[in-house]
Each structure stands twice: as structure tokens, then as C-alpha cells.
Design an enzyme around this catalytic site. Structure first.
Site, PDB file in Angstrom:
ATOM      1  N   GLN A  77     112.715 -48.756  57.452  1.00  8.72           N
ATOM      2  CA  GLN A  77     112.714 -49.959  56.600  1.00  8.72           C
ATOM      3  C   GLN A  77     113.954 -50.029  55.710  1.00  8.72           C
ATOM      4  O   GLN A  77     114.231 -51.069  55.127  1.00  8.72           O
ATOM      5  CB  GLN A  77     111.462 -49.980  55.712  1.00  8.72           C
ATOM      6  N   ALA A 113     116.448 -50.861  65.313  1.00  4.40           N
ATOM      7  CA  ALA A 113     117.302 -52.065  65.239  1.00  4.40           C
ATOM      8  C   ALA A 113     116.543 -53.331  64.827  1.00  4.40           C
ATOM      9  O   ALA A 113     117.075 -54.156  64.080  1.00  4.40           O
ATOM     10  CB  ALA A 113     117.978 -52.289  66.581  1.00  4.40           C
ATOM     11  N   HIS A 114     115.299 -53.484  65.305  1.00  7.70           N
ATOM     12  CA  HIS A 114     114.631 -54.778  65.063  1.00  7.70           C
ATOM     13  C   HIS A 114     114.238 -54.978  63.602  1.00  7.70           C
ATOM     14  O   HIS A 114     113.797 -56.066  63.217  1.00  7.70           O
ATOM     15  CB  HIS A 114     113.439 -54.983  66.012  1.00  7.70           C
ATOM     16  N   THR A 142     119.107 -43.633  81.316  1.00  7.51           N
ATOM     17  CA  THR A 142     120.207 -44.594  81.248  1.00  7.51           C
ATOM     18  C   THR A 142     120.129 -45.395  79.955  1.00  7.51           C
ATOM     19  O   THR A 142     119.062 -45.883  79.579  1.00  7.51           O
ATOM     20  CB  THR A 142     120.150 -45.528  82.480  1.00  7.51           C
ATOM     21  N   GLY A 190     112.127 -46.783  66.253  1.00  4.89           N
ATOM     22  CA  GLY A 190     111.677 -45.928  65.167  1.00  4.89           C
ATOM     23  C   GLY A 190     110.615 -44.927  65.594  1.00  4.89           C
ATOM     24  O   GLY A 190     110.641 -43.754  65.197  1.00  4.89           O
ATOM     25  N   THR A 191     109.679 -45.374  66.399  1.00  2.00           N
ATOM     26  CA  THR A 191     108.580 -44.490  66.803  1.00  2.00           C
ATOM     27  C   THR A 191     109.112 -43.281  67.572  1.00  2.00           C
ATOM     28  O   THR A 191     108.739 -42.140  67.302  1.00  2.00           O
ATOM     29  CB  THR A 191     107.564 -45.280  67.667  1.00  2.00           C
ATOM     30  N   CYS A 193     101.779 -53.340  62.577  1.00  2.00           N
ATOM     31  CA  CYS A 193     101.279 -52.566  63.730  1.00  2.00           C
ATOM     32  C   CYS A 193      99.783 -52.322  63.577  1.00  2.00           C
ATOM     33  O   CYS A 193      99.123 -51.875  64.487  1.00  2.00           O
ATOM     34  CB  CYS A 193     102.003 -51.233  63.845  1.00  2.00           C
TER      35      CYS A 193
HETATM   36  N1  PLP Z   1     108.570 -46.319  60.674  1.00  2.00           N
HETATM   37  C1  PLP Z   1     108.416 -47.327  59.811  1.00  2.00           C
HETATM   38  C2  PLP Z   1     108.518 -47.080  58.344  1.00  2.00           C
HETATM   39  C3  PLP Z   1     108.166 -48.624  60.289  1.00  2.00           C
HETATM   40  O1  PLP Z   1     108.015 -49.636  59.434  1.00  2.00           O
HETATM   41  C4  PLP Z   1     108.060 -48.823  61.701  1.00  2.00           C
HETATM   42  C5  PLP Z   1     107.702 -50.158  62.245  1.00  2.00           C
HETATM   43  O2  PLP Z   1     106.871 -50.872  61.711  1.00  2.00           O
HETATM   44  C6  PLP Z   1     108.259 -47.729  62.543  1.00  2.00           C
HETATM   45  C7  PLP Z   1     108.501 -46.496  62.006  1.00  2.00           C
HETATM   46  C8  PLP Z   1     108.195 -47.880  64.027  1.00  2.00           C
HETATM   47  O3  PLP Z   1     109.392 -48.456  64.504  1.00  2.00           O
HETATM   48  P1  PLP Z   1     109.477 -49.148  65.939  1.00  2.00           P
HETATM   49  O4  PLP Z   1     108.752 -50.439  65.841  1.00  2.00           O
HETATM   50  O5  PLP Z   1     110.953 -49.336  66.186  1.00  2.00           O
HETATM   51  O6  PLP Z   1     108.897 -48.197  66.911  1.00  2.00           O
END
Ligand code: PLP
Length: 373
Positions: free
Chosen positions: A175, A196-197, A233, A69-70, A320
């Protein structure tokens, strides 16, 4: 142990684990190589892209695999800005830090950023965007569902406004994907981030949906992977598992949602029966299974640690962010009264939780709060 922090991360789906296994053991070929040993890897990537595209109503060539996501958020925000022309980014005050910090970075590079306020339910009003959007707006980025309070935003409405103004629209759907029905053709967004997680896939893999024709720079330079847009890759095993997990979750969306709603009800009923003084945040339109609760004159941190001693995992704010004990930016943005704000916890149930987990967590919290008195 009771795990009720599924908004932080989810347990891996068993089918997803089995699907990834061959690509970690026997089928380890590099998908970019032309020989036949690499064919299974190459085919697995194509199949995963197709599966994911189908789950969100996209074309397979609109799915770009990322590390999560990040990365997807950073790519969408930093990749669409250009020197000259429109410069303004509009986002909301309750975004994840992956969006907020990316916006801070581009702001330091000279791109102005405006932060939309939300109402007390955490909803971005379309009229607010309407009042702020201008000829200078390049990108609107508003999350599909909030990670702390679970509020689902009116993305289709916001997208229509962005497009009417000639701006691009991105949504952080980390989410939401795999938890609520999503069809990008129907909502109309130009970019959508997923990880994915958060939907029972493995960590460190995700995707960015980029609508065909969207003007965006490549994320990285190097090899020609991901249609030349994201060199490096591919994480074949992770991608295969992500597709399997998403397909499984999407095929059970309605059943899972009704079980999760039962857990929410069970939990809240127990609190009410024990006369606990609390506010449920983001109560109006939220993801199934997320309960963000502020207890009066309590400490969310104290609750987290006391529950931890009993083998129960919940969260105080965004995971986080758990090293910070201050009231989160989301709780501040929805203006939770001071006497409740510090006592905020997030309980997030997932598809592997049972109704009994909801009762057990409620009982444990009631016990802690009553003993404290
Ligand atoms: N965006 C949202 C709304 C999230 O809840 C999160 C993770 O907590 C992220 C982005 C970041 O995703 P990732 O952990 O895959 O980098």
C-alpha cells in the site's frame, strides 16, 4: 461513477498503458532468447529494473519481478525459513492475509509465529517487539502501511531492533510504494513487497526487493530468469508498465499527497457540518487519501450497497475480504467500540479523484444515514 476504492486497486496510468502496448503486439520476443528480435524485451526488463530500483533506493540486481503482492509476501516468509537454527517468525495482528495465511502455513510446518498487537491507532510499538524478539527469531515481518486503515508503521525502528537481534526484516509495502517516499537503504529492511496495481500499474505483476546477500531460497525452480531465483518467462509488458507507473507516481508524490489530503478534509468537514457521529480509524500517521470511518449504529455493508446503487465504489473492509461481513481483524485489533465497529467503511481516494468526489460521497453518506433515522 465515482471510484473511491483505490486501496483495493487503482486505474491504470495512461503512460503505463502506452508503454506496455508494444510488448503485447510487435515486441513479443522471449527475453531469454539470444537473437536480436528479443533484444528490446531484454533491454526493457533491464530498464524497468533500473527504474524501480531508483524509485526505492535499491540496486537494480536487488529487484525481483513477481506476480504481485501475494507472491512477494509468500516468497519473503516461506523463502527465509530453514531447518535447524532460528525458527520464530514475528509479525503483526493487522497484516494482510497474504502474510497472515503464509505464516499459518509455516506454523503448521513447525515454525512458531508470534503476532504483535497494535495500539488504538494501529501502530506496532517498537517496545512491544523489543519485549518479544529472541535469539530464536529468524524473521520479523511488519507491513509498511495498513490496507484498511492506512496506518504507517515505524519500519526503520523495527528494522533496527530486528537487526540488533540478528533477525531478518521484511515489510509488506504493497500500500505504500508509489504513495509515500521510500528508501530501502535508509530504512534498512532486507525484503520489501510491492504490487503494481496499487500504484496505477497493471494487475498480476509486482516485485520483491531482496537486499544483496540475504539468505533466501528461490521462489520457483526452472529456467534461470530473475537471477535464477524465480523461474518462469517474465511478464515483460506488465513489468514495463509497472516501472512507468511507479516512476510517474514517484515524480508527483508531494502534489498528489496534498490533493488527497484536501479530499480527506473536504469529506470530514461535510460529516462534521452535518453532525454525523463517527470515529476516524488510524488517524495518527496514515497514507494520504485513505479514510477509514466507523459510523455509530450503522452498517458498513448497508452503506456500501446503497452507495453502489448511486454509482459510488467504496469498501467495507479489505476488498479481498468483501464476502465476509464480520468486523475485520484490523478493526478488532484497534478495538473500535462495538457500537461503531459494524458501521465501518473505507474510502480510498487516488490520483484521478477530484475534490468534488469527496463532497459527493460525503453528501451521499449523510443522506443515507439521515434518511435511515
Ligand atoms: N498486501 C497488502 C497490504 C495488500 O493491500 C494487498 C492487496 O490488497 C496484498 C498484499 C496483495 O497484493 P496482490 O493483490 O498484488 O496479490
Amino acid at each position: 461513477m465515482i471510484y473511491a476504492d483505490n486501496a483495493a486497486t487503482t486505474p491504470l496510468d495512461q503512460d503505463a498503458f502506452e508503454a506496455m502496448r508494444p510488448f503485447l503486439t510487435t515486441e513479443y520476443g522471449n527475453a531469454s532468447q539470444p537473437y536480436s528480435f528479443s533484444r528490446p524485451a531484454k533491454k526493457a526488463l533491464a530498464d524497468a529494473r533500473e527504474t524501480i530500483a531508483h524509485c526505492i533506493g535499491a540496486l537494480s540486481e536487488e529487484i525481483y519481478f513477481t506476480s504481485g503482492g501475494t507472491e512477494s509476501d509468500n516468497w519473503a516468509i516461506k523463502g527465509t525459513l530453514k531447518e535447524g537454527g532460528r525458527k520464530l517468525i514475528i509479525t503483526s495482528k493487522i497484516e494482510h492475509h497474504a502474510v497472515l495465511r503464509a505464516c499459518e502455513t509455516v506454523n503448521h510446518l513447525g515454525y512458531p509465529v508470534t503476532y504483535l498487537p497494535v495500539d488504538s491507532n494501529g501502530i506496532v510499538q517498537a517496545s512491544t517487539l523489543q519485549g518479544i524478539i529472541s535469539e530464536n527469531t529468524r524473521l520479523v515481518s511488519v507491513m509498511m502501511a495498513n490496507n484498511e486503515i492506512g496506518t504507517i508503521e515505524p519500519i526503520k525502528q523495527l528494522t533496527n531492533l530486528a537487526h540488533k537481534n540478528g533477525s531478518l526484516m521484511h515489510t509488506d509495502a504493497v500500500q505504500a510504494v508509489g504513495h509515500i517516499p521510500i528508501n530501502v537503504s535508509e530504512i534498512g529492511v532486507d525484503m520489501l513487497s510491492a504490487s503494481a496495481h496499487k500504484f496505477n500499474g497493471p494487475k498480476g505483476v509486482g516485485f520483491l526487493f531482496i537486499r544483496k546477500g540475504t539468505d533466501i531460497h528461490p521462489f520457483s525452480d526452472g529456467g534461470s530468469q530473475e537471477f535464477g531465483m524465480r523461474a518462469g518467462t517474465e511478464n515483460v509488458a506488465g513489468i514495463v508498465a509497472m516501472a512507468t507507473a511507479l516512476q510517474n507516481n514517484c515524480s508527483q508524490l508531494t502534489d498528489t499527497a496534498s490533493r488527497l489530503k484536501m479530499m480527506e478534509k473536504t469529506f470530514l468537514r461535510s460529516l462534521d457540518e452535518a453532525n454525523i457521529d463517527y470515529i476516524r480509524n488510524g488517524d495518527k500517521n496514515h497514507l494520504p487519501g485513505i479514510l477509514n470511518i466507523s459510523f455509530r449504529d450503522a452498517s458498513g455493508e448497508m452503506l456500501l450497497h446503497r452507495l453502489d446503487l448511486q454509482g459510488i465504489c467504496i469498501s467495507t473492509g479489505a476488498a479481498c475480504d468483501s464476502i465476509h461481513t464480520q468486523v475485520s481483524h484490523v478493526i478488532r485489533a484497534i478495538a473500535v467500540p462495538k457500537e461503531y465497529a459494524r458501521g465501518t467503511v473505507r474510502i480510498s481516494f487516488g490520483k484521478y479523484n477530484q475534490i468534488a468526489d469527496a463532497s459527493a460521497i460525503a453528501d451521499a453518506i449523510i443522506d443515507i444515514l439521515k434518511k435511515r433515522r
